[in-house]
Design an enzyme around this catalytic site. Structure first.
Site, short mmCIF file in Angstrom:
data_model
loop_
_atom_site.label_atom_id
_atom_site.label_comp_id
_atom_site.label_asym_id
_atom_site.label_seq_id
_atom_site.Cartn_x
_atom_site.Cartn_y
_atom_site.Cartn_z
N ALA A 1 0.81 -1.21 0.00
CA ALA A 1 0.00 0.00 0.00
C ALA A 1 0.85 1.27 0.00
O ALA A 1 2.08 1.21 0.06
CB ALA A 1 -0.94 -0.01 1.20
N HIS A 2 0.18 2.40 -0.03
CA HIS A 2 0.87 3.68 -0.21
C HIS A 2 1.78 4.03 0.97
O HIS A 2 1.51 3.72 2.12
CB HIS A 2 -0.13 4.82 -0.46
CG HIS A 2 -1.20 4.98 0.58
ND1 HIS A 2 -2.24 5.85 0.44
CD2 HIS A 2 -1.39 4.38 1.77
CE1 HIS A 2 -3.02 5.80 1.50
NE2 HIS A 2 -2.51 4.91 2.32
N ASN A 3 2.89 4.68 0.63
CA ASN A 3 3.87 5.21 1.59
C ASN A 3 4.61 4.15 2.38
O ASN A 3 5.22 4.45 3.41
CB ASN A 3 3.21 6.21 2.54
CG ASN A 3 2.80 7.49 1.86
OD1 ASN A 3 1.66 7.63 1.44
ND2 ASN A 3 3.75 8.42 1.72
#
EC number: 2.3.1.191
Length: 348
Positions: free
Chosen positions: A237-239
């Site tokens: 997922a993001h980051n």
């Protein structure tokens, strides 16, 4: 492909024991035929040497006398892997052909020397492609993507805008890098999408499996560091940040803003919660559910994740639970009877 056993030994710096012959394939100890080469890495399979039909076996010195022809190696598994590279089926037929007329390459794209772009690939405005990189049919390279030297983008893989790859990166079919992170704000009118304006960055020598997805960051970047290998059908997922030389096996899911250290192993179907930190050299077992930080060097198992030793003891005890329950119920009844008898005596 055919190669003489003596030539193979010379090229790899190994010692040939027995007569020379032609090798045209590879196999296991059980499946190899009279023109194949195989290997023995684990001594517990040494009993298979007597029956193998292989023309030659890559073995340690201890087992070199057990076969008719041997390539003597200090590391049979590693050297057999080097042999497999020679027999690896070639992917693609346009090597050295350059850019196909049936591909779309925006006029602003910068192409390095020796780049091959196959029919029906799409490379958008502002992309930069390093030397000797291969982009297979149906691959999509979005606006402003940067791809290093000697990379391979297999069919139908997708790099959304701003994705950056280092050198020698391999992306297998169907993988998607740089799709929007899953971010929303709940309101009375429903969920409002949070713009995902970051990007995905892969450093050198990273490999991404088929149908794996790595989301772009909301801000800044989602980062996969040097040498990490990611299997098929993984979700990052993001980051998130994934450390150097980690191994992530199929169907692992890693939630947003999680930091994973170097040399971490995550086994199949493990689930990692958001905003946690996993230290260096951690092993996360299959189907493990990780909801808290894990210090460096730990081995975890279970759902929720616990120390692997505790998890294994729990597995051992689990089949005994019905009998233990019956024993506890019996003891409870005996205790109740004793307490009841004791109260009666006191009343008298």
């Amino acid at each position: 492909m055919q190669i003489r056993l003596s030539e193979l030994a010379e090229n790899m710096g190994l010692t040939l024991r027995g007569e020379d012959c032609l090798i045209s394939g590879v196999g296991t100890l059980e499946s190899a035929g009279p023109d194949d080469i195989t290997f023995l890495a684990d001594p517990k399979y040494a009993h298979l040497l007597e029956a193998t039909q292989a023309a030659a076996v890559v073995v340690s010195e201890a087992h070199a006398g057990d076969v008719e022809r041997a390539l003597v190696s200090a590391s049979p598994y590693m050297d057999f892997a080097r042999i497999l590279m020679m027999f690896n089926p070639k992917q693609g037929c346009l090597e050295g052909q350059g850019v196909s007329d049936q591909a779309y390459v925006h006029p602003s794209v910068e192409l390095g020397e020796g780049v091959d772009v196959y029919p029906f690939a799409f490379i958008a405005d502002g992309a930069k492609i390093g030397a000797r990189t291969k982009i297979f049919p149906g691959a999509y390279v979005g606006e402003g993507c940067v791809i290093g030297d000697d990379c391979t983008l297999y069919p139908r893989c997708t790099l959304m805008a701003g994705t950056t790859l280092g050198d020698r990166v391999m992306i297998h079919p169907g993988a998607v890098l740089g799709a929007d992170g899953f971010g929303y704000i709940p309101t009375d009118e429903g969920r409002v999408k949070i713009p995902q304006v970051g990007r995905v960055v892969l450093e050198d020598d990273v490999e991404i499996g088929a149908n794996t997805t790595i989301d772009r960051a909301m801000i800044d970047r989602t980062l996969v560091r040097t040498g990490t290998k990611i299997d098929n059908q993984v979700q990052i997922a993001h980051n998130c940040t994934i450390g150097e030389h980690s191994t992530i096996v199929s169907q692992v899911g890693i939630a947003g803003s999680t930091t994973v250290g170097k040399n971490v192993i995550m086994a199949g179907k493990a689930g990692i919660a958001d905003h946690i930190t996993i230290g260096d050299n951690v092993i996360v077992g299959p189907k493990c559910g990780v909801a808290r930080d894990i210090p460096a060097g730990k081995k975890m198992g279970g759902h929720p994740a616990v120390d692997y030793g505790i998890y294994m003891r729990s597995l051992t005890l689990a089949p005994k639970m019905p009998d233990l329950f019956k024993r506890v119920r019996k003891l409870e009844k005996q205790l109740a009877a004793l307490e009841s008898g004791g109260q009666g005596e006191n009343n008298e």
